[in-house]
Design an enzyme around this catalytic site. Structure first.
Site, PDB file in Angstrom:
ATOM      1  N   HIS A 489      -5.643 -16.539 -41.035  1.00 33.92           N
ATOM      2  CA  HIS A 489      -5.914 -17.771 -40.278  1.00 33.92           C
ATOM      3  C   HIS A 489      -4.645 -18.285 -39.599  1.00 33.92           C
ATOM      4  O   HIS A 489      -4.634 -18.514 -38.376  1.00 33.92           O
ATOM      5  CB  HIS A 489      -6.470 -18.829 -41.233  1.00 33.92           C
ATOM      6  CG  HIS A 489      -6.785 -20.135 -40.585  1.00 33.92           C
ATOM      7  ND1 HIS A 489      -8.067 -20.513 -40.268  1.00 33.92           N
ATOM      8  CD2 HIS A 489      -5.989 -21.164 -40.187  1.00 33.92           C
ATOM      9  CE1 HIS A 489      -8.045 -21.700 -39.698  1.00 33.92           C
ATOM     10  NE2 HIS A 489      -6.789 -22.126 -39.640  1.00 33.92           N
ATOM     11  N   GLU A 490      -3.596 -18.465 -40.377  1.00 34.20           N
ATOM     12  CA  GLU A 490      -2.360 -18.993 -39.792  1.00 34.20           C
ATOM     13  C   GLU A 490      -1.727 -17.998 -38.823  1.00 34.20           C
ATOM     14  O   GLU A 490      -1.107 -18.391 -37.828  1.00 34.20           O
ATOM     15  CB  GLU A 490      -1.373 -19.381 -40.895  1.00 34.20           C
ATOM     16  CG  GLU A 490      -1.879 -20.450 -41.846  1.00 34.20           C
ATOM     17  CD  GLU A 490      -2.369 -21.703 -41.147  1.00 34.20           C
ATOM     18  OE1 GLU A 490      -1.870 -22.026 -40.037  1.00 34.20           O
ATOM     19  OE2 GLU A 490      -3.266 -22.366 -41.696  1.00 34.20           O
ATOM     20  N   HIS A 493      -3.157 -18.551 -35.442  1.00 31.53           N
ATOM     21  CA  HIS A 493      -2.443 -19.615 -34.723  1.00 31.53           C
ATOM     22  C   HIS A 493      -1.143 -19.072 -34.138  1.00 31.53           C
ATOM     23  O   HIS A 493      -0.763 -19.398 -33.010  1.00 31.53           O
ATOM     24  CB  HIS A 493      -2.118 -20.766 -35.676  1.00 31.53           C
ATOM     25  CG  HIS A 493      -3.267 -21.658 -35.994  1.00 31.53           C
ATOM     26  ND1 HIS A 493      -4.093 -22.202 -35.033  1.00 31.53           N
ATOM     27  CD2 HIS A 493      -3.734 -22.131 -37.196  1.00 31.53           C
ATOM     28  CE1 HIS A 493      -5.014 -22.965 -35.605  1.00 31.53           C
ATOM     29  NE2 HIS A 493      -4.814 -22.942 -36.915  1.00 31.53           N
ATOM     30  N   HIS A 496      -1.646 -17.163 -31.035  1.00 32.62           N
ATOM     31  CA  HIS A 496      -1.921 -18.088 -29.932  1.00 32.62           C
ATOM     32  C   HIS A 496      -0.611 -18.599 -29.332  1.00 32.62           C
ATOM     33  O   HIS A 496      -0.486 -18.745 -28.106  1.00 32.62           O
ATOM     34  CB  HIS A 496      -2.761 -19.254 -30.456  1.00 32.62           C
ATOM     35  CG  HIS A 496      -3.517 -19.992 -29.414  1.00 32.62           C
ATOM     36  ND1 HIS A 496      -4.278 -21.103 -29.701  1.00 32.62           N
ATOM     37  CD2 HIS A 496      -3.647 -19.809 -28.072  1.00 32.62           C
ATOM     38  CE1 HIS A 496      -4.833 -21.557 -28.598  1.00 32.62           C
ATOM     39  NE2 HIS A 496      -4.460 -20.795 -27.589  1.00 32.62           N
TER      40      HIS A 496
END
Length: 698
Positions: A489-490, A493, A496
């Site tokens: 999940h992190e 990010h 991104h």
């Protein structure tokens, strides 16, 4: 002559002071111009912040006093380029504050935050500056700006309007007071949570109390006690300590004790109590919204989000409740029946029982639990597997660079390169809990990607922060399945941020609307439920044997275990958030009663008097997710829908990954999220893919 000497002495002192402060140097002289964390001391932050504020005020004055008529370049772009030093200093400060705080840093934050609030207000409430921005904005139709420039103009104007620029003088002054007080309260809330959480310890000295706990959990607790000079097994409220205790400890009364301690953080009627902070935070947010012409804070925050208004948020939450609550109720009944059967007596399943019996039932149904899979998820191998996934999807590679300074010895740093060998980013990883670190996991863009006026591409510096299970004297860091999920999940990010390709820093990477920012992170979680990926990353830390294929299938089969409960839990948080931020009048009632009424239709487990989540709900009271927590479920609809494209083409398909990079990851906030998503997907997102993924719909 005396004046000249005095000036010279002052000038030399100023230069020597700056030379002694590494944050104020023109360059850092480090690899990739990374922060010289090894040379930065606490005493450097406040002078650097003050100098950053002085410079940005000078830059704003130059824009305001420009004798030329306002243009996009001399006003909007000039404002975008201002504040470089202040951004540099505050990015470093808050990154360290969140991950490595001590009392001195916390006290510093109480000095720095009001200065920053005042600086922001001085910019947004500057009438002459807003007049120039508005003059450009009013001519936007005739400017024929490219897409990114048009977006920057719109967001710049909105930023002023949303921060009181169009208010009359008395309104501006009121906004200034409210926003500064809000900043102080939010920071205080966060620090109360950290301090109250850290003061709790559960020290066990009788080995009988450890019944049910795996050896790895016992070993970690023994190590923690030794670190604090105590004899026995020490458990805290940090995730790697709390979660396995709740999953495995046979002693129900101790599980209850730990649960109640966790749910009373910020609610102990002591110096760290947050109930009055909550009342004041929601009151001030409501007053700010009303001052700016909105019915409530949620409407104020949502007007520029994908959701648009509260009505659409509630529609999504109710849609999810309708689909998932019946499933969750059945899950609760099944688990309560299971617990009754195990104990051979009637059991009312309480919150401190859920994880314990869930773990046992999952093991029976799917022949899998965290302790079975943990030996296959060794952190070093998982890290390599996650990096390799990014290589296969996007062609990027990672090279550890121990010469890059870090803010803590446990932090590791990497240079990231694109498939053509071009330098792409610096990535820091910070994996383990510490006393001064906030709980949970997050990604920070401590330097954004942007192109300067000469066209030079400044690449981003990204940090991902976790609270993973620590290595012990006999074992490396072995992760649970959920911790691997958090990593992905992190890391989403981080992708991104690292893959950003924009001109203006404020639009880069994760600087997107809040209900869009979780799409790149949550889509990465999908690979963990895919056998080809699991087969790559999971191998026994001692033998090197790959995870057995049957265990992989069991993990995948268990992916939807208790999915109804998990969804309702997230919906309950969204409902609580919306309830606090749709208030139309100041609240002075009982916080516990308010919380219970706000989320009761989504809560599955029995209510426990005396416990209260709101008082430690950092996401909405200090973490930027006010009236935005629904965004996790909003983005989950999109991530399931987007991943269905990968599933149809092959989960490692390069063409789909290329499209996702080009249309989503690289674009930042240069266009409306709806436009970017539809460009990738070919249509608006549908909830059907999520319902199918969770087994709710065939």
């Amino acid at each position: 002559m005396k004046i000249a000497i005095l000036f010279l002495l002052t000038f030399n002192f100023f230069n020597m002071t700056h030379a002694a402060n590494p944050l104020l140097g023109r360059t850092f002289g480090t690899p990739r111009e990374t922060y010289p964390f090894d040379r930065i001391r606490h005493a450097h932050y406040l002078p650097a912040v003050d100098e950053g504020i002085r410079r940005v005020e000078k830059e704003v004055a130059a824009i305001v006093n420009n004798p030329q008529p306002p243009t996009f370049e001399n006003t909007v772009v000039a404002l975008e380029r201002s504040g470089e030093l202040l951004d540099r200093v505050t990015s470093a400060f808050f990154a360290v504050l969140n991950a490595e705080a001590d009392e001195e840093l916390m006290n510093l934050s109480q000095e720095i935050s009001p200065r920053l609030s005042e600086c922001r207000n001085n910019i947004h409430l500057n009438e002459a500056l807003f007049a120039r921005v508005k003059a450009v904005y009013d001519r936007r139709a005739s400017l024929n700006l490219p897409v990114e420039e048009a977006r920057l103009l719109q967001l710049t104007f909105d930023g002023f309007a949303d921060n009181g620029a169009a208010l009359p003088p008395e309104g501006k002054e009121r906004f200034r007071r409210l926003s500064m007080e809000l900043s102080r309260l939010q920071l205080t809330f966060e620090q109360h949570v950290l301090k109250d959480k850290n003061r709790y310890e559960l020290l066990l000295t009788d080995e009988k109390d450890l019944a049910g706990l795996p050896e790895s959990v016992r070993e970690a607790a023994l190590l923690k006690a030794g670190e604090r000079g105590k004899t026995g097994w020490l458990f805290t409220l940090s995730e790697p300590s709390y979660i396995p205790f709740m999953q495995y400890a046979d002693n129900r009364s101790l599980r209850e004790q730990l649960f109640r301690a966790r749910q009373r953080v910020g609610n102990n009627d002591n110096a760290y109590d947050n109930k009055e902070n909550i009342k004041n935070i929601v009151r001030i947010r409501m007053e700010i919204a009303r001052l700016l012409g909105h019915e409530n804070y949620a409407e104020y925050k949502l007007k520029n989000k994908m959701a648009g208004k509260s009505e659409n948020v509630y529609r999504l939450l109710e849609q999810l409740l309708e689909a998932y609550r019946p499933v969750a109720v059945n899950e609760y009944s099944a688990l309560q029946g299971f617990a009754t059967g195990i104990e051979n007596r009637p059991v009312t399943l309480m919150p401190w029982d859920w994880s314990y019996y869930s773990e046992k039932l999952k093991n029976i149904r799917f022949r899998v639990d965290d302790e079975m899979t943990r030996p296959y998820f060794e952190l070093e191998r998982v890290t390599k597997g996650v990096f390799d996934l990014a290589t296969q999807l996007y062609g990027i590679t990672f090279a550890e660079h121990p010469g890059i300074p870090v803010y803590h010895p446990e932090v590791r740093s990497y240079e990231v390169f694109d498939k053509d060998g071009k330098f792409l980013a610096v990535l820091y990883t910070d994996f383990f809990p510490r006393e001064g670190k906030q709980s949970g996991a997050w990604m920070d863009g401590i330097r954004p990607q942007y192109r300067d006026e000469k066209g030079t591409d400044h690449r981003p510096h990204i940090v991902i922060v976790m609270n993973f299970t620590r290595p012990t004297e006999t074992k490396p860091s072995l992760l649970t399945h959920e911790e691997v999920n958090t990593f992905l999940h992190e890391f989403g990010h981080a992708l991104h941020g690292m893959l950003s390709e924009v001109t203006y820093g404020s639009l880069s990477g994760t600087g997107v609307e809040q209900d869009f920012v979780e799409l790149p992170s949550q889509i990465m979680e999908n690979w963990l439920d895919e056998e080809p990926f699991l087969d790559r990353i999971a191998a026994h830390y001692q033998t090197g044997e790959k995870i057995p294929s049957q265990l992989v299938r069991n993990l995948i089969d268990a992916a939807n275990f208790n999915t109804g409960y998990k969804c309702c839990r997230q919906v309950s948080f969204g409902l609580l958030d919306m309830a606090w931020h749709t208030l139309a009048m100041p609240f002075d009632g009982d916080v516990a009663d308010f919380e219970k009424n706000a989320w009761e239709r989504a809560v599955i487990l029995p209510d426990v008097p005396g416990t209260l989540m709101s008082c430690s709900f950092n996401h909405i009271f200090s973490g930027g997710y006010a009236a935005g927590y629904y965004g996790y479920k909003w983005a989950e609809v999109m991530d399931a829908d987007a991943f269905s494209v990968f599933k149809a083409a092959g989960i490692f398909d390069g063409n789909v990954a290329k499209a996702f990079r080009e249309h989503i990851l690289s674009k930042g906030n240069t266009e409306e999220p709806e436009v970017l998503y539809k460009r990738f997907r070919g249509r608006e997102p549908s909830i059907d893919a999520l319902l199918i993924r969770n087994g709710i719909k065939k």
